[in-house]
Structures are given as C-alpha cells and as structure tokens.
Design an enzyme around this catalytic site. Structure first.
Site, mmCIF file in Angstrom:
data_model
loop_
_atom_site.group_PDB
_atom_site.id
_atom_site.type_symbol
_atom_site.label_atom_id
_atom_site.label_comp_id
_atom_site.label_asym_id
_atom_site.label_seq_id
_atom_site.Cartn_x
_atom_site.Cartn_y
_atom_site.Cartn_z
ATOM 1 N NE ARG A 118 -3.847 0.569 1.946
ATOM 2 C CZ ARG A 118 -5.054 0.581 2.518
ATOM 3 N NH1 ARG A 118 -5.252 1.277 3.616
ATOM 4 N NH2 ARG A 118 -6.052 -0.094 1.981
ATOM 5 C CD GLN B 182 -13.085 -2.216 -0.545
ATOM 6 O OE1 GLN B 182 -12.288 -2.147 0.388
ATOM 7 N NE2 GLN B 182 -14.283 -2.754 -0.402
ATOM 8 C CB CYS C 8 -14.094 1.048 0.039
ATOM 9 S SG CYS C 8 -13.647 2.780 0.160
ATOM 10 N NE ARG D 226 -10.106 -5.562 0.524
ATOM 11 C CZ ARG D 226 -9.390 -4.523 0.938
ATOM 12 N NH1 ARG D 226 -10.002 -3.471 1.443
ATOM 13 N NH2 ARG D 226 -8.061 -4.489 0.831
ATOM 14 C CG HIS E 297 -8.497 -0.003 -2.753
ATOM 15 N ND1 HIS E 297 -7.694 -1.090 -2.450
ATOM 16 C CD2 HIS E 297 -9.132 0.320 -1.591
ATOM 17 C CE1 HIS E 297 -7.828 -1.384 -1.170
ATOM 18 N NE2 HIS E 297 -8.693 -0.555 -0.632
ATOM 19 C CG ASP F 32 -13.687 6.278 -1.022
ATOM 20 O OD1 ASP F 32 -13.634 6.064 0.218
ATOM 21 O OD2 ASP F 32 -12.661 6.307 -1.743
HETATM 22 N N1 NVA Z 1 -10.116 6.596 -1.325
HETATM 23 C C1 NVA Z 1 -9.736 6.104 -0.018
HETATM 24 C C2 NVA Z 1 -9.952 4.630 0.084
HETATM 25 C C3 NVA Z 1 -9.647 4.047 1.429
HETATM 26 C C4 NVA Z 1 -9.830 2.570 1.492
HETATM 27 C C5 NVA Z 1 -8.289 6.457 0.256
HETATM 28 O O1 NVA Z 1 -7.456 6.293 -0.646
HETATM 29 O O2 NVA Z 1 -7.990 6.908 1.367
HETATM 30 N N1 CP Z 2 -11.188 -0.380 2.515
HETATM 31 C C1 CP Z 2 -9.916 -0.449 2.922
HETATM 32 O O1 CP Z 2 -8.990 -0.699 2.139
HETATM 33 O O2 CP Z 2 -9.758 -0.276 4.257
HETATM 34 P P1 CP Z 2 -8.395 -0.070 5.040
HETATM 35 O O3 CP Z 2 -7.857 1.277 4.685
HETATM 36 O O4 CP Z 2 -8.784 -0.173 6.500
HETATM 37 O O5 CP Z 2 -7.440 -1.163 4.654
#
Ligand code: NVA
Ligand code: CP
Length: 320
Positions: A117, A147, A279, A307, A144, A239
């Site tokens: 990540r 997800q 998500c 997930r 992502h 989101d």
């Molecule tokens: N768009 C959000 C998704 C989190 C799972 C982010 O990137 O923070």
């Molecule tokens: N939806 C998602 O990826 O959650 P986290 O940021 O908690 O991993």
C-alpha cells in the site's frame, strides 16, 4: 454444433503473476477469481480448512494506515497455511533512503509474495519491476483493485450476477472510482460516476473503461449530476471526500462535495431494493448520512468481510 473445444481454464495461468490493477487479469481470469472467492467463503463457513499456501510467506508493506487490508491479508494467508509479515515503511531501511528497487530485490529473496500500500502507483510499479515474486496492490492513489474484487463478489452474491447491474458511484473521482469503473466495465455492469467538475476521474482511465465496456456490453458514464446517476440504480456507492494523503484539502473538499452526500433523499431515486456500498472507513455526516450507512439496505460489512475471501482467492491463484 460445437466445432472447437473451449480452452480449459485451470487457474494455473495466474501463478507467479502480479496484480497491480484489475486489467492485469483478463475477463475470464477475473470471473475465475470471483468464483474461487465464493467457494473459499463457503468452505470457511462450513469449517473446512485446506492449506494450499503452507509455509509460504506474504510480506505486507504499508506506507499508509489500514484496518481491513492489513487484517484481511494477514488472516487470509494464515488460513491458507502461510504467514504474513507486517512491514511499516518507517521501520524499514526504506525510511532511511534505501531504494524501492533494492528493497524489492532483497525481500524477493525471503518471501513468496508481496502486498504493498503506497501513494504513487509508479512506486508500486517500480517495486513490481524489481521483484521476482508476485506483487499485489493493497491501494495506491490511482487504484484499489483488491477492494473491487470484494465489491464484485458482494454484488454477485446479492444480485446473482453482475452483467447489467446498475451502479451509481457518487463522490470523488479517486482510486475507488477508477477501480470500480474498470471492474464494472470488465463484468458488463452499467456504471455511472457522479463527481464535481474539479474532481472527475482520470480521463485515460475513463477511456480505458469505455473501451472495455464496448467488448463486454457494459456501460460507463461520467456526470456531475448525482441525481441523474442515482436514478434507478441497483447500487449506490460512495467513498470519503478526502483520501489518505489529502488531509490538507479536507476543508476545501467538504465544500466542493456538499451536493454529493449520499442521503435518504438521493437514495430514494434509486430502485426500491437498491443497496448501499462503501469501501470504509466512512465519515458519517459527510459523504454518507448515518441513516443510510447504518440502514437496512447497507451492505458495507458484507463488503468488508469479503476482502478476506476475495484476497484468499487472489493469493491462492498467484502464490501457490
Ligand atoms: N479513497 C480512499 C480509500 C480508502 C480505502 C483512500 O485512498 O484513502
Ligand atoms: N477499505 C480499505 O482498504 O480499508 P483499510 O484502509 O482499512 O485497509
């Protein structure tokens, strides 16, 4: 009359491959993973255990926080007989300037797969180019895909299929919007993204989704009108307005997105049996009201649970 046998698809085709974005899979491979995810969920619920990844390790490198991704990957690899190693970039030599390329080469000597990540998608690509083990995208600023694997599994469970299902995504044209658009196009869904003019999804990803949809019979549309997008939808998805790394923009974004809140009024435009997805993590009172996300038609925790199953399928396919 059938003249030519269809090629047999075994799933072995995915061994050793990387998963940085959904289009790293073809449509058949995506279908295979969703099917496998469903089977693994069934097995897990009936208490059946198999260990196809016995003694294998997954390195999990995080440059941003996580609840779901971290715990679902770590639990998933454990349930498959292997183990996960949590790596926080601040505590690696990466934090002191060691390059991504060297880190990828070194870690490839120890682990059987890597989940990352990070912020920029290019950093993930650089890591993957230098790794000799499968690399999985656990979220970048651009995509992502894990997800969306779980989201497609969830929609399939509820609607008994994906083709023709109408999904309205209301909010930021961000990593979620991008992966949802591609995932919807690949599965023949009808997706409508409603975002403010200054926060539209990346135009080349919209173009890519449109091209894929032409082959699958899917439908992709982008608008700045949330009401039009929500009209007769089967799924309403949203989101956060400010993603990880955009904390400084929170104030401006709150203003820009004020007409894009998913609330009971907006949901009333969708079909009666439409369900709500997010998500997570969510900000109640911002992108979604509490009565919607905590209401009867919300499936956000089913999504979060999936997930685990979707990523188990992914790891099994790439790493066994
Ligand atoms: N768009 C959000 C998704 C989190 C799972 C982010 O990137 O923070
Ligand atoms: N939806 C998602 O990826 O959650 P986290 O940021 O908690 O991993």
């Amino acid at each position: 009359m059938k003249t030519k046998a269809e090629p047999v698809f075994t799933g072995n085709e995915l061994k050793g491959r990387k998963f940085l974005k959904l289009t790293d899979l073809n449509i058949q491979e995506l279908g295979y993973l969703l099917e496998l995810a469903g089977e693994l969920k069934q097995k897990h619920k009936s208490g059946l255990h198999e260990e196809p990844l016995k003694a294998k390790t997954l390195g999990m490198l995080f440059e941003k926080p996580s609840t779901r991704t971290r715990v679902s990957f770590e639990t998933g690899i454990f349930q498959l007989g292997g183990s996960g190693i949590f790596l926080n970039s601040d505590n690696l030599q990466l934090g002191r300037g060691e390059s991504m390329a060297d880190t990828a080469k070194v870690l490839s000597g120890y682990v059987d797969g890597m989940m990352i990540r990070t912020f920029s998608h290019e950093v993930l690509e650089e890591f993957a180019q230098n790794a000799t083990v499968p690399v999985i995208n656990g979220l970048t600023d651009m995509y992502h895909p894990c997800q969306v694997l779980a989201d497609l599994q969830t929609i399939r469970e509820i609607k008994n299929g994906l083709s023709g299902v109408k999904l309205a995504y209301i909010g930021d044209g961000n990593n979620m919007a991008h992966s949802l658009m591609i995932g919807a196009a690949m599965t023949g869904m009808d997706i409508n993204i409603a975002a403010p003019d200054d926060y539209m999804p990346n135009t080349s990803i919209v173009q890519e989704a449109l091209t894929i949809a032409e082959q699958t019979g899917g439908h992709v549309e982008v608008t700045s009108d949330p009401q039009a997008a929500a009209e007769q939808a089967d799924v309403i998805y949203t989101d956060v307005w400010a993603s990880m790394g955009q904390e400084d923009e929170q104030g401006n974004r709150k203003q820009a997105f004020s007409d894009f809140q998913v609330n009971v009024r907006l949901c009333s435009l969708a079909k009666n049996d439409a369900f709500f997805m997010h998500c997570l993590p969510a900000h109640r009172g911002e992108e979604v009201t509490a009565d919607v996300i905590d209401g009867k038609q919300s499936v956000v925790f089913q999504q979060a649970e999936n997930r685990l199953h979707a990523q188990k399928a992914l790891m099994m396919a790439l790493m066994s």
